[in-house]
Motif scaffolding. Structure first.
Motif, PDB file in Angstrom:
ATOM      1  N   GLU A  63       0.817  -1.213   0.000  1.00  0.00           N
ATOM      2  CA  GLU A  63       0.000   0.000   0.000  1.00  0.00           C
ATOM      3  C   GLU A  63       0.857   1.272   0.000  1.00  0.00           C
ATOM      4  O   GLU A  63       0.390   2.339  -0.394  1.00  0.00           O
ATOM      5  CB  GLU A  63      -0.973   0.006   1.187  1.00  0.00           C
ATOM      6  N   ASN A  64       2.119   1.160   0.409  1.00  0.00           N
ATOM      7  CA  ASN A  64       3.023   2.317   0.412  1.00  0.00           C
ATOM      8  C   ASN A  64       4.050   2.245  -0.716  1.00  0.00           C
ATOM      9  O   ASN A  64       5.002   3.013  -0.728  1.00  0.00           O
ATOM     10  CB  ASN A  64       3.758   2.403   1.753  1.00  0.00           C
ATOM     11  N   SER A  65       3.860   1.310  -1.638  1.00  0.00           N
ATOM     12  CA  SER A  65       4.826   1.076  -2.705  1.00  0.00           C
ATOM     13  C   SER A  65       4.262   1.512  -4.058  1.00  0.00           C
ATOM     14  O   SER A  65       3.073   1.784  -4.186  1.00  0.00           O
ATOM     15  CB  SER A  65       5.192  -0.408  -2.747  1.00  0.00           C
ATOM     16  N   SER A  66       5.150   1.562  -5.041  1.00  0.00           N
ATOM     17  CA  SER A  66       4.746   1.905  -6.409  1.00  0.00           C
ATOM     18  C   SER A  66       5.506   1.008  -7.380  1.00  0.00           C
ATOM     19  O   SER A  66       6.251   0.130  -6.953  1.00  0.00           O
ATOM     20  CB  SER A  66       5.061   3.381  -6.699  1.00  0.00           C
ATOM     21  N   ILE A  67       5.362   1.254  -8.660  1.00  0.00           N
ATOM     22  CA  ILE A  67       6.040   0.400  -9.645  1.00  0.00           C
ATOM     23  C   ILE A  67       7.554   0.643  -9.685  1.00  0.00           C
ATOM     24  O   ILE A  67       8.284  -0.151 -10.254  1.00  0.00           O
ATOM     25  CB  ILE A  67       5.444   0.562 -11.065  1.00  0.00           C
ATOM     26  N   ILE A  68       8.025   1.731  -9.065  1.00  0.00           N
ATOM     27  CA  ILE A  68       9.469   1.988  -9.044  1.00  0.00           C
ATOM     28  C   ILE A  68      10.058   2.062  -7.642  1.00  0.00           C
ATOM     29  O   ILE A  68      11.249   2.259  -7.471  1.00  0.00           O
ATOM     30  CB  ILE A  68       9.837   3.276  -9.825  1.00  0.00           C
ATOM     31  N   LYS A  69       9.212   1.908  -6.618  1.00  0.00           N
ATOM     32  CA  LYS A  69       9.692   2.019  -5.241  1.00  0.00           C
ATOM     33  C   LYS A  69       8.921   1.051  -4.346  1.00  0.00           C
ATOM     34  O   LYS A  69       7.699   1.018  -4.370  1.00  0.00           O
ATOM     35  CB  LYS A  69       9.489   3.442  -4.751  1.00  0.00           C
ATOM     36  N   LEU A  70       9.658   0.249  -3.564  1.00  0.00           N
ATOM     37  CA  LEU A  70       9.051  -0.686  -2.624  1.00  0.00           C
ATOM     38  C   LEU A  70       9.360  -0.253  -1.192  1.00  0.00           C
ATOM     39  O   LEU A  70      10.471   0.197  -0.906  1.00  0.00           O
ATOM     40  CB  LEU A  70       9.592  -2.105  -2.832  1.00  0.00           C
ATOM     41  N   GLN A  71       8.397  -0.409  -0.308  1.00  0.00           N
ATOM     42  CA  GLN A  71       8.565  -0.064   1.100  1.00  0.00           C
ATOM     43  C   GLN A  71       8.524  -1.327   1.952  1.00  0.00           C
ATOM     44  O   GLN A  71       7.643  -2.163   1.777  1.00  0.00           O
ATOM     45  CB  GLN A  71       7.449   0.877   1.562  1.00  0.00           C
ATOM     46  N   PHE A  72       9.482  -1.431   2.863  1.00  0.00           N
ATOM     47  CA  PHE A  72       9.586  -2.570   3.770  1.00  0.00           C
ATOM     48  C   PHE A  72       9.788  -2.062   5.192  1.00  0.00           C
ATOM     49  O   PHE A  72      10.264  -0.948   5.401  1.00  0.00           O
ATOM     50  CB  PHE A  72      10.805  -3.438   3.428  1.00  0.00           C
ATOM     51  N   GLN A  73       9.474  -2.924   6.164  1.00  0.00           N
ATOM     52  CA  GLN A  73       9.738  -2.590   7.555  1.00  0.00           C
ATOM     53  C   GLN A  73       9.948  -3.873   8.341  1.00  0.00           C
ATOM     54  O   GLN A  73       9.371  -4.914   8.024  1.00  0.00           O
ATOM     55  CB  GLN A  73       8.572  -1.806   8.162  1.00  0.00           C
ATOM     56  N   LYS A  74      10.783  -3.794   9.366  1.00  0.00           N
ATOM     57  CA  LYS A  74      10.928  -4.895  10.312  1.00  0.00           C
ATOM     58  C   LYS A  74      11.231  -4.313  11.676  1.00  0.00           C
ATOM     59  O   LYS A  74      11.638  -3.154  11.795  1.00  0.00           O
ATOM     60  CB  LYS A  74      11.995  -5.893   9.871  1.00  0.00           C
ATOM     61  N   GLY A  75      11.020  -5.131  12.689  1.00  0.00           N
ATOM     62  CA  GLY A  75      11.351  -4.735  14.047  1.00  0.00           C
ATOM     63  C   GLY A  75      10.129  -4.504  14.902  1.00  0.00           C
ATOM     64  O   GLY A  75       9.067  -4.152  14.403  1.00  0.00           O
ATOM     65  N   GLU A  76      10.304  -4.703  16.189  1.00  0.00           N
ATOM     66  CA  GLU A  76       9.231  -4.489  17.154  1.00  0.00           C
ATOM     67  C   GLU A  76       9.463  -3.167  17.875  1.00  0.00           C
ATOM     68  O   GLU A  76       8.835  -2.182  17.574  1.00  0.00           O
ATOM     69  CB  GLU A  76       9.192  -5.654  18.156  1.00  0.00           C
ATOM     70  N   THR A  77      10.406  -3.162  18.812  1.00  0.00           N
ATOM     71  CA  THR A  77      10.668  -1.933  19.561  1.00  0.00           C
ATOM     72  C   THR A  77      11.563  -0.987  18.775  1.00  0.00           C
ATOM     73  O   THR A  77      11.445   0.227  18.885  1.00  0.00           O
ATOM     74  CB  THR A  77      11.319  -2.241  20.930  1.00  0.00           C
ATOM     75  N   PHE A  78      12.473  -1.529  17.975  1.00  0.00           N
ATOM     76  CA  PHE A  78      13.312  -0.718  17.093  1.00  0.00           C
ATOM     77  C   PHE A  78      12.909  -1.040  15.661  1.00  0.00           C
ATOM     78  O   PHE A  78      12.934  -2.193  15.252  1.00  0.00           O
ATOM     79  CB  PHE A  78      14.805  -1.018  17.314  1.00  0.00           C
ATOM     80  N   LYS A  79      12.514  -0.029  14.908  1.00  0.00           N
ATOM     81  CA  LYS A  79      12.021  -0.219  13.541  1.00  0.00           C
ATOM     82  C   LYS A  79      13.111   0.027  12.502  1.00  0.00           C
ATOM     83  O   LYS A  79      13.875   0.983  12.610  1.00  0.00           O
ATOM     84  CB  LYS A  79      10.870   0.744  13.241  1.00  0.00           C
ATOM     85  N   TYR A  80      13.137  -0.853  11.521  1.00  0.00           N
ATOM     86  CA  TYR A  80      13.981  -0.673  10.346  1.00  0.00           C
ATOM     87  C   TYR A  80      13.044  -0.384   9.182  1.00  0.00           C
ATOM     88  O   TYR A  80      12.259  -1.251   8.790  1.00  0.00           O
ATOM     89  CB  TYR A  80      14.791  -1.938  10.051  1.00  0.00           C
TER      90      TYR A  80
END
Length: 88
Positions: A63-80
């Motif tokens: 939902e936060n990505s496009s055809i030229i950009k992907l968004q990822f996240q990981k982590g619980e208390t500290f977010k990447y």
């Protein structure tokens, strides 16, 4: 440079081919998060990067990505937060 970023950069390099990587950059670091930008060559279909990043713990956010950009996240208390883009 931050130890957390250096560790994460090495981890990212384990799932990408060296010739694909244009740049891995620390955009911002706070007490609770790291914002990373990964620039790759336009040789691959951008969606093909979702599976490799899942292997190192990142969740894909279409939902936060496009055809030229992907968004990822990981982590619980500290977010990447990771943004992957293809350079033209």
């Amino acid at each position: 440079m931050s130890e957390k970023f250096e560790h994460e950069e090495l981890l990212i390099r384990t799932v990408l081919e060296p010739e694909e990587i244009v740049e891995i950059q620390l955009l911002e670091e706070t007490e609770s998060s790291l914002n990373i930008v990964v620039m790759v060559t336009p040789d691959e279909y951008i969606q093909s990067y979702v599976r490799p990043f899942r292997k190192i713990g990142y969740e894909f956010y279409p939902e936060n990505s496009s055809i030229i950009k992907l968004q990822f996240q990981k982590g619980e208390t500290f977010k990447y937060n990771l943004s992957l883009s293809q350079v033209n």
